[in-house]
Structures are given as structure tokens and as C-alpha cells.
Motif scaffolding. Structure first.
Motif, PDB file in Angstrom:
ATOM      1  N   ASN A  32       0.769  -1.470   0.056  1.00 20.20           N
ATOM      2  CA  ASN A  32       0.339  -0.466  -0.121  1.00 20.20           C
ATOM      3  C   ASN A  32       0.876   1.280  -0.117  1.00 20.20           C
ATOM      4  O   ASN A  32       1.682   1.441   0.390  1.00 20.20           O
ATOM      5  N   SER A  33       0.185   2.532  -0.322  1.00 19.62           N
ATOM      6  CA  SER A  33       0.826   4.053  -0.647  1.00 19.62           C
ATOM      7  C   SER A  33       1.602   4.526   1.504  1.00 19.62           C
ATOM      8  O   SER A  33       2.491   4.704   1.460  1.00 19.62           O
ATOM      9  N   LYS A  34       1.505   3.736   2.355  1.00 19.93           N
ATOM     10  CA  LYS A  34       1.611   3.785   3.875  1.00 19.93           C
ATOM     11  C   LYS A  34       2.908   3.304   3.212  1.00 19.93           C
ATOM     12  O   LYS A  34       4.242   3.959   3.564  1.00 19.93           O
ATOM     13  N   THR A  35       3.439   2.339   3.435  1.00 21.78           N
ATOM     14  CA  THR A  35       4.182   1.445   3.218  1.00 21.78           C
ATOM     15  C   THR A  35       4.917   1.680   1.923  1.00 21.78           C
ATOM     16  O   THR A  35       6.231   1.538   2.582  1.00 21.78           O
ATOM     17  N   LYS A  37       5.805   4.832   0.928  1.00 25.42           N
ATOM     18  CA  LYS A  37       6.228   6.271   1.745  1.00 25.42           C
ATOM     19  C   LYS A  37       6.815   6.458   2.613  1.00 25.42           C
ATOM     20  O   LYS A  37       7.577   6.693   3.336  1.00 25.42           O
ATOM     21  N   PHE A  38       6.423   5.159   3.192  1.00 28.01           N
ATOM     22  CA  PHE A  38       7.541   4.974   4.526  1.00 28.01           C
ATOM     23  C   PHE A  38       9.016   4.164   4.589  1.00 28.01           C
ATOM     24  O   PHE A  38       9.814   5.062   4.729  1.00 28.01           O
ATOM     25  N   THR A  41      11.495   6.897   2.929  1.00 31.09           N
ATOM     26  CA  THR A  41      11.257   7.759   3.923  1.00 31.09           C
ATOM     27  C   THR A  41      12.858   6.711   4.869  1.00 31.09           C
ATOM     28  O   THR A  41      13.844   7.717   5.046  1.00 31.09           O
ATOM     29  N   SER A 108       1.461  -4.251   3.591  1.00 31.85           N
ATOM     30  CA  SER A 108       2.052  -3.028   4.847  1.00 31.85           C
ATOM     31  C   SER A 108       2.965  -3.362   5.950  1.00 31.85           C
ATOM     32  O   SER A 108       3.071  -4.813   6.039  1.00 31.85           O
ATOM     33  N   HIS A 110       4.632  -0.332   8.087  1.00 31.28           N
ATOM     34  CA  HIS A 110       4.574   0.823   8.371  1.00 31.28           C
ATOM     35  C   HIS A 110       4.408   1.227   9.640  1.00 31.28           C
ATOM     36  O   HIS A 110       3.662   0.044  10.795  1.00 31.28           O
ATOM     37  N   GLU A 113      -0.937   2.552  13.419  1.00 27.43           N
ATOM     38  CA  GLU A 113      -1.204   4.057  13.393  1.00 27.43           C
ATOM     39  C   GLU A 113      -2.425   3.673  14.761  1.00 27.43           C
ATOM     40  O   GLU A 113      -3.627   4.169  15.023  1.00 27.43           O
TER      41      GLU A 113
END
Length: 128
Positions: A32-35, A37-38, A41, A108, A110, A113
Motif C-alpha cells: 500500500n501507499s503508506k508502506t 512512503k515509509f 522515508t 503493509s 509501516h 496507526e
């Protein structure tokens, strides 16, 4: 479900997942996009994420599943919580059945949350 039955299920899942990943049978299409992005980073690739998980994940990191995939057939999803230095991670993995073979799938990886309240297979209480 008894702890022994659950532990057996999780260990079979992890064994199959690791075997597929070791053989290069890996699907990153559902990362996913959260992954993404992380990983960007922290300067990691999907390959680095794969290596970290294969070297560190254990049944004690389990907290939920196995469950069916929310959109796809022939997929089993299991969720874990791990630590990367001081970062509490949410890790969601899947085993995909393709042409009667398993494929390891990443979904996932990340920062969490939500707090994970309970790790049912962590008998020593060391998993955060």
C-alpha cells in the motif's frame, strides 16, 4: 481457538511464507501507499523490507488472522506487530495460491496507526 492450534496455524503460515520468499516467489503488487512512503522515508527498497521480515519475524509477533482477503480469492492474510529500532510497525502479509503453488505477498509495513492491545503468542511479554 486454543493457543496451540493458533500457534500451529501461524507457524505454518510463516513457514510457507518464508519458503516462498526464499525462492523468489514474492508478490509486491498489494504494497500500500503508506508502506511505499515509509520505505522511501527510511531509504529501504521492497527487497530490504523482505530481508528484514524474513530475518526477524516470529510467531510471537502475530496479533490477528488468518483471515480472507477483502477483495481477492485464494489469499490468506495474517497481521503482525514488529519493532524497527524504536518504531512500532504494523505488518500485513498474505499467502496467495496461484496455479496450486503458494506465493508470498506483502501488503503493509509501516508505523502503527493504532495500538496493538494483545499479542496472543507472546508468552514472555517482550513484543511491543
Amino acid at each position: 481457538m486454543t493457543d496451540k492450534l493458533l500457534e500451529t496455524q501461524v507457524n505454518i503460515f510463516l513457514s510457507n511464507f518464508k519458503c516462498c520468499a526464499d525462492q523468489g516467489e514474492i508478490d509486491y503488487s498489494e504494497v500500500n501507499s503508506k508502506t511505499t512512503k515509509f520505505l522511501r522515508t527510511i531509504g529501504w527498497t521492497n527487497k530490504a523490507m523482505n530481508s528484514f521480515i524474513l530475518e526477524n519475524i516470529e510467531s510471537k509477533h502475530y496479533f490477528r488472522g488468518p483471515s480472507e482477503h477483502h477483495h481477492q480469492k485464494n489469499r490468506t492474510v495474517v497481521e503482525f506487530g514488529m519493532m524497527l529500532d524504536d518504531i512500532q510497525l504494523y505488518v500485513k502479509l498474505e499467502l496467495i495460491i496461484e496455479n496450486e503453488d503458494f506465493v508470498a505477498g506483502y501488503m503493509s509495513f509501516h508505523p502503527r496507526e493504532q495500538k496493538i492491545e494483545h499479542f496472543p503468542l507472546d508468552r514472555t511479554g517482550e513484543v511491543e
